[in-house]
Scaffold this active site. Sequence first.
Site, PDB file in Angstrom:
ATOM      1  N   CYS A 135       0.806  -1.100  -0.022  1.00 42.84           N
ATOM      2  CA  CYS A 135      -0.227   0.040   0.037  1.00 42.84           C
ATOM      3  C   CYS A 135       1.020   1.098  -0.048  1.00 42.84           C
ATOM      4  CB  CYS A 135      -1.059  -0.054   1.231  1.00 42.84           C
ATOM      5  SG  CYS A 135      -2.149   1.619   1.173  1.00 42.84           S
ATOM      6  N   GLU A 209      -4.397  -5.460  -3.989  1.00 37.57           N
ATOM      7  CA  GLU A 209      -4.136  -4.169  -4.244  1.00 37.57           C
ATOM      8  C   GLU A 209      -4.456  -4.000  -5.681  1.00 37.57           C
ATOM      9  OE1 GLU A 209      -3.553  -1.287  -3.158  1.00 37.57           O
ATOM     10  OE2 GLU A 209      -2.446  -1.266  -1.428  1.00 37.57           O
TER      11      GLU A 209
END
Length: 221
Positions: A135, A209
Amino acid sequence: MDLFDRLKDAASAEWQAYVGHRFVAGLGDGTLPEESFRHYLVQDYLFLIQFARAYALAAYKAPTLADMRTAAAGLSAIADTEMDLHVRLSARWGLSAQDLETATEARATVAYTRFVLDTGHRGDLLDLYTALAPCMLGYAEIGTALAKVPGALADANPYREWVAEYSGDGFQEAAQSARAMLDRLAADRLTEARWRDLVTIFATATRLEADFWEMGLTRAQ
């Protein structure tokens, strides 16, 4: 190579699918549908709530006061700064604080954030920060790359503020601190036996993600 580069190398296919996603390209050249960006903004707000909890978990699991302070700083950065910035950015896209707070988490949001929290509950700080790495460090890499795209920071690009935020000095410095923290934890805890497990954690978080980008692009619930 430091640990982050080693993990990226070991999960190169997953990493390229993430940082090279069509959603990311659309942010850079301004072609991302606006409704997709609004959907992403709502889900990213809900995502940040769960990531704040992940840093709270890191503080709980911290073996030293220094580690606790690092985790507390991460929690504060999300809860006290990043979420306020997110609310203000969302308002400029016609989304109220109530719109954000009353939204339902999409399946991709649940899958990713709960994976991170579950990894932290089952493992130690190295496992948790490895799950968090795609992230922050991924957004830093993406921000840097998009800032080099011609016109990405120009007024004509509706997503220039997003690009500026993640390519800016403040976020880049935070990402470097997170990268150093990962290396420090690895120096104390990484063994050959653990390496395969860390690659699995990193690759899974990276796939999730990419799924988060896809959810934004398709506006999936």
